[in-house]
Motif scaffolding. Structure first.
Motif, PDB file in Angstrom:
ATOM      1  N   LEU A 123      48.093  -1.511  25.570  1.00 29.40           N
ATOM      2  CA  LEU A 123      47.746  -0.098  25.383  1.00 29.40           C
ATOM      3  C   LEU A 123      48.657   0.548  24.345  1.00 29.40           C
ATOM      4  O   LEU A 123      48.201   1.321  23.491  1.00 29.40           O
ATOM      5  N   GLY A 124      49.950   0.220  24.423  1.00 30.30           N
ATOM      6  CA  GLY A 124      50.902   0.771  23.467  1.00 30.30           C
ATOM      7  C   GLY A 124      50.601   0.347  22.037  1.00 30.30           C
ATOM      8  O   GLY A 124      50.760   1.126  21.092  1.00 30.30           O
ATOM      9  N   ILE A 125      50.144  -0.905  21.865  1.00 30.47           N
ATOM     10  CA  ILE A 125      49.829  -1.412  20.526  1.00 30.47           C
ATOM     11  C   ILE A 125      48.521  -0.815  20.002  1.00 30.47           C
ATOM     12  O   ILE A 125      48.448  -0.332  18.873  1.00 30.47           O
ATOM     13  N   PHE A 126      47.476  -0.853  20.836  1.00 33.57           N
ATOM     14  CA  PHE A 126      46.163  -0.386  20.391  1.00 33.57           C
ATOM     15  C   PHE A 126      46.125   1.118  20.126  1.00 33.57           C
ATOM     16  O   PHE A 126      45.394   1.583  19.257  1.00 33.57           O
ATOM     17  N   PHE A 127      46.906   1.882  20.902  1.00 38.87           N
ATOM     18  CA  PHE A 127      46.874   3.339  20.780  1.00 38.87           C
ATOM     19  C   PHE A 127      48.089   3.899  20.049  1.00 38.87           C
ATOM     20  O   PHE A 127      48.346   5.093  20.106  1.00 38.87           O
ATOM     21  N   SER A 128      48.815   3.035  19.374  1.00 38.56           N
ATOM     22  CA  SER A 128      49.997   3.478  18.626  1.00 38.56           C
ATOM     23  C   SER A 128      49.593   4.409  17.481  1.00 38.56           C
ATOM     24  O   SER A 128      48.543   4.239  16.857  1.00 38.56           O
ATOM     25  N   VAL A 129      50.467   5.395  17.198  1.00 37.29           N
ATOM     26  CA  VAL A 129      50.209   6.320  16.086  1.00 37.29           C
ATOM     27  C   VAL A 129      50.309   5.592  14.749  1.00 37.29           C
ATOM     28  O   VAL A 129      49.541   5.847  13.824  1.00 37.29           O
ATOM     29  N   ASN A 130      51.253   4.663  14.669  1.00 41.81           N
ATOM     30  CA  ASN A 130      51.475   3.936  13.418  1.00 41.81           C
ATOM     31  C   ASN A 130      50.819   2.550  13.479  1.00 41.81           C
ATOM     32  O   ASN A 130      51.364   1.622  14.073  1.00 41.81           O
ATOM     33  N   GLY A 131      49.640   2.438  12.911  1.00 43.68           N
ATOM     34  CA  GLY A 131      48.972   1.144  12.819  1.00 43.68           C
ATOM     35  C   GLY A 131      48.156   0.751  14.024  1.00 43.68           C
ATOM     36  O   GLY A 131      47.599  -0.360  14.059  1.00 43.68           O
ATOM     37  N   GLY A 132      48.049   1.615  15.037  1.00 48.86           N
ATOM     38  CA  GLY A 132      47.231   1.298  16.202  1.00 48.86           C
ATOM     39  C   GLY A 132      45.747   1.238  15.851  1.00 48.86           C
ATOM     40  O   GLY A 132      45.266   2.029  15.026  1.00 48.86           O
ATOM     41  N   LEU A 133      45.026   0.304  16.456  1.00 41.96           N
ATOM     42  CA  LEU A 133      43.612   0.104  16.134  1.00 41.96           C
ATOM     43  C   LEU A 133      42.802   1.380  16.321  1.00 41.96           C
ATOM     44  O   LEU A 133      41.990   1.759  15.456  1.00 41.96           O
ATOM     45  N   VAL A 134      43.003   2.062  17.442  1.00 41.95           N
ATOM     46  CA  VAL A 134      42.223   3.265  17.746  1.00 41.95           C
ATOM     47  C   VAL A 134      42.500   4.354  16.720  1.00 41.95           C
ATOM     48  O   VAL A 134      41.573   4.996  16.200  1.00 41.95           O
ATOM     49  N   ASN A 135      43.760   4.594  16.409  1.00 41.00           N
ATOM     50  CA  ASN A 135      44.099   5.636  15.443  1.00 41.00           C
ATOM     51  C   ASN A 135      43.670   5.272  14.026  1.00 41.00           C
ATOM     52  O   ASN A 135      43.359   6.158  13.223  1.00 41.00           O
ATOM     53  N   GLU A 136      43.649   3.982  13.713  1.00 41.18           N
ATOM     54  CA  GLU A 136      43.167   3.564  12.397  1.00 41.18           C
ATOM     55  C   GLU A 136      41.676   3.860  12.253  1.00 41.18           C
ATOM     56  O   GLU A 136      41.211   4.270  11.188  1.00 41.18           O
TER      57      GLU A 136
END
Length: 318
Positions: free
Chosen positions: A146-159
């Motif tokens: 969850l931390g990786i996918f929703f990260s502000v910097n480079g997270g899949l969801v934010n991208e």
């Protein structure tokens, strides 16, 4: 009044002497031998630890021991009820639990009913494997994902959000997103595994019933509603009662791992509060009182839902 065979059996059972009962046990000693390990584990890990429940009523001092510590009665409970965090803790725990129950409980049932209608066995096995594989992911790994996918910097969801012209969001740090992320990640992780129980119950449905319904012109939805659902209804009721009995016992690990100072308003639940007060602040008596209060509420809910289930004509746990 004429006695039924059941009444006769009950009366006969009451008249059995101790010797007769002992003989019956000896005749089936293999079954009792199989039961013994489970009984020993239950006693050791569920009943023996109840000795420590008295900590909730004592001002525990490790040097003086449990029985040597002074008795304070309900002081710890009064302190918890008067705490400014009481409403917040109860509210967060109930909202998170009910959200998980209302949204998460029907999805495995729908998945099982849908898979039961799939005729292609290879596709059915593929879907089952894909859906229940997340069950084997540990909570620590899940929160890390969850931390990786929703990260502000480079997270899949934010991208993806930025790709469509939006602004990246701090999902793991904003209060309003915590409950949704907690619940829906849990559904993703557990729905496939939970559906296995319902698929096992659906395997007991006679194919002749579906064939007869098809001949009568019933649609798939009508067959699901009138044949499949009534078959798994006892299983649904049993699992619903068990889930309602653990409404106040939200998982500590996931909530604690997802918790941070920014989302503390919604992420602080009873389980994390007990951990902090008991192990970090060393207030053993107070944390035991909070945990005991939580367990009593769960027990009351379990008994209540079980009685309601029997009142409306469904099977209960006992």
């Amino acid at each position: 009044m004429k006695k039924t065979p059941q009444d006769t059996a009950v009366i006969g059972a009451k008249k059995l002497s101790f010797k007769d009962k002992a003989e019956n046990v000896l005749k089936c000693w293999q079954l009792y031998a199989f039961l013994l390990p489970a009984l020993v584990i239950l006693i050791l890990f569920s009943y023996v630890p109840m000795y420590g429940v008295q900590l909730a009523f004592r001002d525990y001092n490790p040097i003086m021991g449990i029985t040597g510590s002074p008795w304070v009665g309900f002081d710890h409970f009064t302190r918890f009820f008067n705490s400014y965090q009481f409403k917040q803790l109860i509210g967060n725990t109930l909202i998170l639990s009910l959200y998980s129950l209302i949204v998460g409980f029907p999805i495995p049932i729908i998945l099982a009913l849908a898979l039961n209608q799939v005729k292609n066995s290879k596709f059915k096995k593929l879907v089952q494997t894909v859906t229940y594989a997340p069950h084997f992911i540990s909570v620590v790994v899940l929160v890390g994902m969850l931390g990786i996918f929703f990260s502000v910097n480079g997270g899949l969801v934010n991208e993806v959000i930025k790709l469509f012209g939006g602004e990246p969001k701090l999902f793991m740090g904003e209060v309003k997103y915590f409950r949704h992320m907690y619940v829906w990640s849990g559904i993703w992780q557990s729905m496939g595994w939970s559906a296995v129980i319902y698929l096992a119950a659906l395997s007991g449905v006679s194919p002749e019933l579906h064939e007869a319904a098809t001949v009568d012109g019933a649609t798939k939805l009508q067959r699901i509603w009138n044949i499949d659902l009534p078959t798994i209804l006892p299983t649904i009721v049993t699992l619903l009662i068990l889930n309602c009995g653990s409404v106040m016992s939200m998982g500590f690990e996931k909530a604690f791992l997802m918790q941070n100072p920014l989302n503390m308003e919604n992420s602080e639940i009873i389980a994390t509060y007990v951990y902090k007060m008991g192990l970090i602040n060393a207030e053993y008596g107070f944390s035991t009182a909070v945990g005991l209060f939580n367990s009593v509420i769960n027990c009351i809910l379990l008994v209540t839902v079980n009685k309601v289930s029997k009142k409306i004509g469904q099977d209960g746990l006992w």
